[in-house]
Design a protein around this motif. Structure first.
Motif, short mmCIF file in Angstrom:
data_model
loop_
_atom_site.label_atom_id
_atom_site.label_comp_id
_atom_site.label_asym_id
_atom_site.label_seq_id
_atom_site.Cartn_x
_atom_site.Cartn_y
_atom_site.Cartn_z
N HIS A 164 -3.45 0.74 -6.55
CA HIS A 164 -2.13 1.08 -6.65
C HIS A 164 -1.77 2.61 -6.01
N GLY A 165 -0.61 2.84 -5.98
CA GLY A 165 0.04 3.93 -4.94
C GLY A 165 0.88 4.54 -6.06
N VAL A 166 1.15 6.04 -5.57
CA VAL A 166 1.64 7.06 -6.13
C VAL A 166 2.98 7.48 -5.41
N MET A 167 4.07 7.22 -5.76
CA MET A 167 5.34 7.28 -5.36
C MET A 167 6.01 8.71 -5.46
N PHE A 168 6.45 9.20 -4.51
CA PHE A 168 7.38 10.57 -4.76
C PHE A 168 8.47 10.57 -3.99
N HIS A 169 9.40 11.17 -4.47
CA HIS A 169 10.78 11.02 -4.05
C HIS A 169 11.39 12.63 -3.58
N GLU A 189 4.20 21.60 -8.74
CA GLU A 189 4.03 20.63 -9.22
C GLU A 189 3.38 19.19 -8.70
N PHE A 190 3.92 19.25 -7.25
CA PHE A 190 3.43 18.15 -6.21
C PHE A 190 1.88 18.34 -6.06
N ARG A 191 1.59 19.57 -5.92
CA ARG A 191 0.19 19.91 -5.50
C ARG A 191 -0.65 19.81 -6.57
N GLN A 192 -0.38 20.12 -7.80
CA GLN A 192 -1.22 19.82 -9.16
C GLN A 192 -1.35 18.49 -9.54
N THR A 193 -0.14 17.77 -9.16
CA THR A 193 -0.40 16.05 -9.37
C THR A 193 -1.36 15.64 -8.59
N ILE A 213 -4.97 13.78 -9.84
CA ILE A 213 -5.33 12.62 -9.55
C ILE A 213 -6.74 12.61 -8.89
N GLY A 214 -6.82 13.66 -8.17
CA GLY A 214 -8.25 13.77 -7.63
C GLY A 214 -8.26 13.64 -5.98
N ILE A 215 -8.49 14.62 -4.99
CA ILE A 215 -8.29 14.53 -3.74
C ILE A 215 -9.34 13.27 -3.43
N GLN A 216 -10.44 13.20 -3.93
CA GLN A 216 -11.54 12.52 -3.52
C GLN A 216 -11.14 10.82 -4.00
N ASN A 217 -9.99 10.54 -4.90
CA ASN A 217 -9.49 9.61 -5.07
C ASN A 217 -8.63 8.69 -4.37
N ILE A 218 -7.90 9.70 -3.59
CA ILE A 218 -6.86 9.53 -2.61
C ILE A 218 -7.31 8.89 -1.10
N LEU A 219 -6.93 7.78 -1.03
CA LEU A 219 -7.50 7.07 0.28
C LEU A 219 -6.60 7.72 1.48
N PRO A 220 -6.85 8.02 2.70
CA PRO A 220 -5.98 8.15 3.58
C PRO A 220 -5.21 6.83 4.15
N ALA A 221 -3.86 6.95 4.43
CA ALA A 221 -3.06 6.01 4.68
C ALA A 221 -3.72 4.66 5.47
N LYS A 253 -7.35 -6.63 4.94
CA LYS A 253 -8.72 -7.18 4.95
C LYS A 253 -8.95 -7.63 3.42
N ASN A 254 -8.04 -7.33 2.43
CA ASN A 254 -7.99 -7.86 1.20
C ASN A 254 -9.28 -7.37 0.57
N CYS A 255 -9.60 -6.17 0.88
CA CYS A 255 -10.90 -5.50 0.08
C CYS A 255 -10.53 -4.14 -0.80
N LEU A 256 -9.25 -3.90 -1.05
CA LEU A 256 -8.98 -2.77 -2.01
C LEU A 256 -9.72 -2.86 -3.34
N ALA A 257 -9.93 -1.72 -3.89
CA ALA A 257 -10.51 -1.72 -5.04
C ALA A 257 -9.52 -1.39 -6.32
N ALA A 258 -9.99 -1.50 -7.28
CA ALA A 258 -8.78 -1.12 -8.31
C ALA A 258 -8.54 0.29 -8.32
N ASP A 259 -9.64 0.99 -8.18
CA ASP A 259 -9.38 2.54 -8.21
C ASP A 259 -9.14 3.25 -6.88
N ASP A 260 -8.60 2.44 -5.84
CA ASP A 260 -7.94 2.78 -4.60
C ASP A 260 -6.57 3.25 -4.91
N VAL A 261 -6.38 4.55 -4.38
CA VAL A 261 -4.98 5.12 -4.47
C VAL A 261 -4.52 5.44 -3.10
#
Length: 108
Positions: free
Chosen positions: A9-14, A32-36, A40-48, A57-65
């Motif tokens: 999943h992704g987290v969308m901001f506006h 609030e953006f920084r706190q969000t 989520i956890g910096i370690q849980n957010i993949l670089p774009a 490659k169709n190899c994203l895991a369920a916890d890839d954000v």
């Protein structure tokens, strides 16, 4: 019978405002953006780029954000980008394409 893999999943901001700006409906402050992101956890957010590479490659895991930014607004550049740079994060920036053909109303 095999169980389906949960989707990544992704987290969308506006609209992101400065901390000193008045709270407007549908906005979050820079703090609030920084706190969000920290929640989520910096370690849980993949670089774009990594998220994109894994997706192709169709190899994203369920916890890839991934992080996404809708309409590539000036406020995102002014208030979100410095936080991303501070935390060493990247995201996907999507442009407001309706404005390209002259039909869209400017947001900012």
């Amino acid at each position: 019978m095999s169980a389906e893999r949960p989707p990544p999943h992704g987290v969308m901001f506006h609209h992101i405002r400065s901390d000193s700006s008045e709270n407007a409906p549908g906005t979050i402050s820079q703090t609030e953006f920084r706190q969000t992101l920290l929640r989520i956890g910096i370690q849980n957010i993949l670089p774009a780029k990594e998220w994109f590479d894994k997706a192709t490659k169709n190899c994203l895991a369920a916890d890839d954000v991934c992080l996404t930014f809708d309409d590539a607004l000036q406020c995102q550049v002014e208030h979100a980008l410095p936080v991303l740079e501070e935390l060493g994060l990247t995201g996907f920036w999507f442009i407001y394409s309706t404005a390209c053909n002259g039909n869209g109303a400017p947001f900012e």
